[in-house]
Scaffold this active site. Structure first.
Site, PDB file in Angstrom:
ATOM      1  N   TYR A  16      -1.577  -0.551  10.321  1.00 34.60           N
ATOM      2  CA  TYR A  16      -1.789  -1.044   8.951  1.00 34.60           C
ATOM      3  C   TYR A  16      -0.631  -0.593   8.053  1.00 34.60           C
ATOM      4  O   TYR A  16      -0.073  -1.394   7.289  1.00 34.60           O
ATOM      5  CB  TYR A  16      -3.124  -0.504   8.427  1.00 34.60           C
ATOM      6  CG  TYR A  16      -3.354  -0.745   6.955  1.00 34.60           C
ATOM      7  CD1 TYR A  16      -3.889  -1.954   6.505  1.00 34.60           C
ATOM      8  CD2 TYR A  16      -3.059   0.238   6.006  1.00 34.60           C
ATOM      9  CE1 TYR A  16      -4.105  -2.182   5.155  1.00 34.60           C
ATOM     10  CE2 TYR A  16      -3.273   0.022   4.656  1.00 34.60           C
ATOM     11  CZ  TYR A  16      -3.794  -1.191   4.237  1.00 34.60           C
ATOM     12  OH  TYR A  16      -4.000  -1.405   2.883  1.00 34.60           O
ATOM     13  N   SER A  29       0.847  -1.193   0.000  1.00 32.49           N
ATOM     14  CA  SER A  29       0.000   0.000   0.000  1.00 32.49           C
ATOM     15  C   SER A  29       0.885   1.245   0.000  1.00 32.49           C
ATOM     16  O   SER A  29       1.991   1.231   0.554  1.00 32.49           O
ATOM     17  CB  SER A  29      -0.877   0.030   1.257  1.00 32.49           C
ATOM     18  OG  SER A  29      -1.548   1.273   1.363  1.00 32.49           O
TER      19      SER A  29
HETATM   20  P1  NAP Z   1     -11.490  -5.700   0.783  1.00 33.81           P
HETATM   21  O1  NAP Z   1     -12.467  -5.267  -0.259  1.00 33.81           O
HETATM   22  O2  NAP Z   1     -11.766  -5.421   2.207  1.00 33.81           O
HETATM   23  O3  NAP Z   1     -11.221  -7.275   0.578  1.00 33.81           O
HETATM   24  C1  NAP Z   1     -10.391  -7.951   1.448  1.00 33.81           C
HETATM   25  C2  NAP Z   1     -10.356  -9.405   1.043  1.00 33.81           C
HETATM   26  O4  NAP Z   1      -9.431 -10.085   1.924  1.00 33.81           O
HETATM   27  C3  NAP Z   1     -11.693 -10.099   1.167  1.00 33.81           C
HETATM   28  O5  NAP Z   1     -11.861 -10.938   0.044  1.00 33.81           O
HETATM   29  C4  NAP Z   1     -11.541 -10.946   2.441  1.00 33.81           C
HETATM   30  O6  NAP Z   1     -12.248 -12.165   2.360  1.00 33.81           O
HETATM   31  C5  NAP Z   1     -10.064 -11.245   2.417  1.00 33.81           C
HETATM   32  N1  NAP Z   1      -9.523 -11.571   3.731  1.00 33.81           N
HETATM   33  C6  NAP Z   1      -9.462 -10.803   4.846  1.00 33.81           C
HETATM   34  N2  NAP Z   1      -8.885 -11.483   5.840  1.00 33.81           N
HETATM   35  C7  NAP Z   1      -8.596 -12.713   5.364  1.00 33.81           C
HETATM   36  C8  NAP Z   1      -7.997 -13.860   5.913  1.00 33.81           C
HETATM   37  N3  NAP Z   1      -7.582 -13.881   7.185  1.00 33.81           N
HETATM   38  N4  NAP Z   1      -7.844 -14.949   5.129  1.00 33.81           N
HETATM   39  C9  NAP Z   1      -8.266 -14.943   3.843  1.00 33.81           C
HETATM   40  N5  NAP Z   1      -8.828 -13.880   3.263  1.00 33.81           N
HETATM   41  C10 NAP Z   1      -9.000 -12.781   4.021  1.00 33.81           C
HETATM   42  O7  NAP Z   1     -10.058  -5.082   0.521  1.00 33.81           O
HETATM   43  P2  NAP Z   1      -9.324  -4.501  -0.771  1.00 33.81           P
HETATM   44  O8  NAP Z   1      -9.456  -3.035  -0.732  1.00 33.81           O
HETATM   45  O9  NAP Z   1      -9.711  -5.245  -2.000  1.00 33.81           O
HETATM   46  O10 NAP Z   1      -7.826  -4.849  -0.363  1.00 33.81           O
HETATM   47  C11 NAP Z   1      -7.067  -5.891  -0.944  1.00 33.81           C
HETATM   48  C12 NAP Z   1      -5.600  -5.645  -0.636  1.00 33.81           C
HETATM   49  O11 NAP Z   1      -5.237  -4.368  -1.157  1.00 33.81           O
HETATM   50  C13 NAP Z   1      -5.281  -5.610   0.859  1.00 33.81           C
HETATM   51  O12 NAP Z   1      -4.029  -6.226   1.090  1.00 33.81           O
HETATM   52  C14 NAP Z   1      -5.200  -4.114   1.142  1.00 33.81           C
HETATM   53  O13 NAP Z   1      -4.383  -3.838   2.255  1.00 33.81           O
HETATM   54  C15 NAP Z   1      -4.611  -3.607  -0.145  1.00 33.81           C
HETATM   55  N6  NAP Z   1      -4.841  -2.174  -0.380  1.00 33.81           N
HETATM   56  C16 NAP Z   1      -6.104  -1.659  -0.479  1.00 33.81           C
HETATM   57  C17 NAP Z   1      -6.263  -0.292  -0.706  1.00 33.81           C
HETATM   58  C18 NAP Z   1      -7.609   0.365  -0.819  1.00 33.81           C
HETATM   59  O14 NAP Z   1      -7.670   1.589  -0.835  1.00 33.81           O
HETATM   60  N7  NAP Z   1      -8.697  -0.382  -0.932  1.00 33.81           N
HETATM   61  C19 NAP Z   1      -5.139   0.520  -0.830  1.00 33.81           C
HETATM   62  C20 NAP Z   1      -3.883  -0.039  -0.742  1.00 33.81           C
HETATM   63  C21 NAP Z   1      -3.741  -1.388  -0.517  1.00 33.81           C
HETATM   64  P3  NAP Z   1     -13.591 -12.474   3.222  1.00 33.81           P
HETATM   65  O15 NAP Z   1     -14.554 -11.347   2.926  1.00 33.81           O
HETATM   66  O16 NAP Z   1     -14.026 -13.790   2.675  1.00 33.81           O
HETATM   67  O17 NAP Z   1     -13.194 -12.530   4.651  1.00 33.81           O
END
Ligand code: NAP
Length: 247
Positions: free
Chosen positions: A156, A142
């Site tokens: 985080y 991130s």
């Molecule tokens: P999201 O919509 O909240 O999705 C998170 C995903 O991770 C869900 O599919 C969830 O599955 C899964 N997950 C959470 N805990 C888990 C575990 N213990 N084991 C297996 N699966 C798990 O998040 P996102 O925004 O797509 O983020 C994806 C990645 O991008 C993350 O690493 C996040 O830190 C990174 N990121 C996001 C942003 C942003 O602005 N959105 C920015 C920078 C980086 P379930 O629902 O089935 O639990």
């Protein structure tokens, strides 16, 4: 085409990555923790593109569950060619002085331990010395690793700093084993993660501070991940791709 495992791909960036990779002809293991209906629906959607796809439940912070996840992939899809370490959580915003050990440890095991465990299982399958044919790993970090997320979630941000260091170190460690390890650093991406952080409209609040004036889409991150996994990136390892609209 390849057999790729995407952790945490029931929604958000992981699900978008599944759709992009399926369109390129890759078979997919869609990992989820809690959201089975969404994962099953995504499997049906990507199978319509003519690829093989399975949904496998595993909490990737737990070693036994990670081992079972990779075994399910071996049995049902075939040899792993790529891993996207994407599963991650964000916890409600608070200053460091209010964080307790339970919160910090939950965040670090989910966001950091899981990436190590999945890298380990991927290396056991892809490294030439273990009889593998090489492959590629993409870690989703991130922009918070650079920015620090002061007043919101320094825990985080620090977890993502660890992922950057993992990427750098591991990329060197396994380069001679035919495995490339790269990292994407998304900025503010429009997913439900911000709701978990306690502020669904976070991007609206911060967008004036983003040079491009908007948040990003999950697809914009997915396209970069797909390129880093592809043979077009065959000489790229230990790299960091900023997907943050100039922030
Ligand atoms: P999201 O919509 O909240 O999705 C998170 C995903 O991770 C869900 O599919 C969830 O599955 C899964 N997950 C959470 N805990 C888990 C575990 N213990 N084991 C297996 N699966 C798990 O998040 P996102 O925004 O797509 O983020 C994806 C990645 O991008 C993350 O690493 C996040 O830190 C990174 N990121 C996001 C942003 C942003 O602005 N959105 C920015 C920078 C980086 P379930 O629902 O089935 O639990």
């Amino acid at each position: 085409m390849g057999n790729i495992l995407i952790t945490g791909s029931s929604r958000g960036i992981g699900a978008a990555t599944a759709r992009v990779l399926a369109a390129k002809g890759h078979n997919l293991c869609i990992n989820y923790n809690q959201s089975q209906p969404a994962a099953d629906q995504l499997v049906k959607q990507v199978q319509q593109l003519g690829i093989k796809a399975i949904a496998v439940q595993a909490d990737v912070s737990q070693e036994q569950q990670v081992m079972a996840l990779f075994n399910a992939m071996d049995e049902q899809l075939g040899p792993l060619t790529g891993l996207v370490n994407n599963a991650g959580i964000l916890l409600p915003q608070m200053p460091v002085e209010q964080m307790d050990a339970a919160r910090i440890n939950r965040l670090l095991t989910t966001n950091v331990t899981s990436y190590f465990l999945c890298c380990k299982e991927a290396i056991k399958r892809m490294a030439i010395k273990h009889g593998g044919r090489g492959g590629a790993i993409v870690n989703v970090s991130s922009a918070a690793a650079r920015l620090g997320a002061a007043g919101e979630y320094v825990d985080y941000a620090a977890s993502k700093g660890a992922i950057d260091t993992l990427t750098r170190g591991l990329s060197v460690e396994v380069a001679s084993q035919g495995i490339r390890v790269n990292c994407v650093r998304p900025g503010f991406i429009d997913t439900k993660m911000h709701t978990d952080g306690g502020e669904p409209d976070r991007i609206e609040r911060v967008k004036s501070a983003i040079p491009m004036g908007r948040g990003g889409t999950p697809e914009e991150v997915a396209n970069a991940i797909a390129w880093l996994l592809s043979d077009e990136a065959s000489y790229v390892t230990g790299s960091f791709t900023e997907i943050a609209g100039g922030r």
